[in-house]
Enzyme design. Structure first.
Site, PDB file in Angstrom:
ATOM      1  CB  CYS A 113      -0.976  -0.056   1.169  1.00 27.99           C
ATOM      2  SG  CYS A 113      -2.353   1.088   1.072  1.00 27.99           S
ATOM      3  CG  HIS A 114      -0.310   4.927   1.420  1.00 26.40           C
ATOM      4  ND1 HIS A 114      -1.520   4.268   1.334  1.00 26.40           N
ATOM      5  CD2 HIS A 114      -0.487   6.128   0.830  1.00 26.40           C
ATOM      6  CE1 HIS A 114      -2.401   5.047   0.733  1.00 26.40           C
ATOM      7  NE2 HIS A 114      -1.805   6.186   0.413  1.00 26.40           N
TER       8      HIS A 114
END
Length: 190
Positions: A113-114
């Site tokens: 994800c991030h």
């Protein structure tokens, strides 16, 4: 997955408040079931608070304070995402140095994800093919990465995925990549 295929492997999970809960709990469960010893490492403690998609969730015990461990104590690194967690970690010089040491030592790293925001700060995104949450595409390209929109990408000792929707593929490829570090650990012990 082969049961206990990661016996003896020590995995650091680097997080602070605001990590996406499922991006820590599901990979950690897969690693633990494969026999790895996982440790939540954080610049904050004694607990870190999870984010559950749209709101705060519960706290998780920190197993090791970032300042009390060394990258050499671990064989692999997991960088969960969430927006708050990696945005905070990438501004923490000790957290960035800790993550960078895994790349410098050519130890396997998994990020979802991030999470690649922290990787950008280490300088290790440059020249690698990877994926992430779509909003990081420009940041990663600007850092010299070859960003692709795929559920999971493995390149040069790094496995990345876009989101919790890709968790099954992420966990499968993370276990396979970390298994290579496990073989190195078992050979070193012989």
């Amino acid at each position: 997955m082969t049961s206990k295929s990661l016996d003896g492997l020590k995995v650091a999970i680097l997080v602070t408040d605001g990590f996406e809960e499922v991006e820590l709990t599901e990979p950690r469960k897969a690693l633990d079931e494969a026999g790895a010893k996982t440790s939540i490492v954080s610049p904050k403690g004694p607990t870190v608070r999870a984010w559950d998609f749209t709101d705060w969730s519960k706290g998780y015990a920190v197993d090791a304070a970032l300042g009390s461990v060394k990258p050499q104590d671990f064989d692999a690194l997991l960088l969960p995402g969430g927006v708050i967690n990696p945005d905070t970690l990438r501004t923490d010089a000790k957290a960035v140095a800790f993550a960078k040491a895994f790349f410098d030592a050519k130890k396997p790293v998994a990020s979802i994800c991030h999470g690649p925001w922290t990787i950008i700060e280490t300088g290790a995104a440059s020249g690698r093919r990877l994926t992430s949450w779509p909003s990081l595409k420009t940041d990663l390209k600007n850092a010299g990465a070859n960003w692709v929109d795929q559920e999971v990408v493995v390149d040069q000792g790094l496995v990345t995925s876009r989101s919790p929707d890709d968790m099954a593929a992420f966990n499968r490829e993370m276990i396979a990549l970390f298994r290579t570090a496990g073989r190195a650990v078992s050979h070193a012990a012989e």
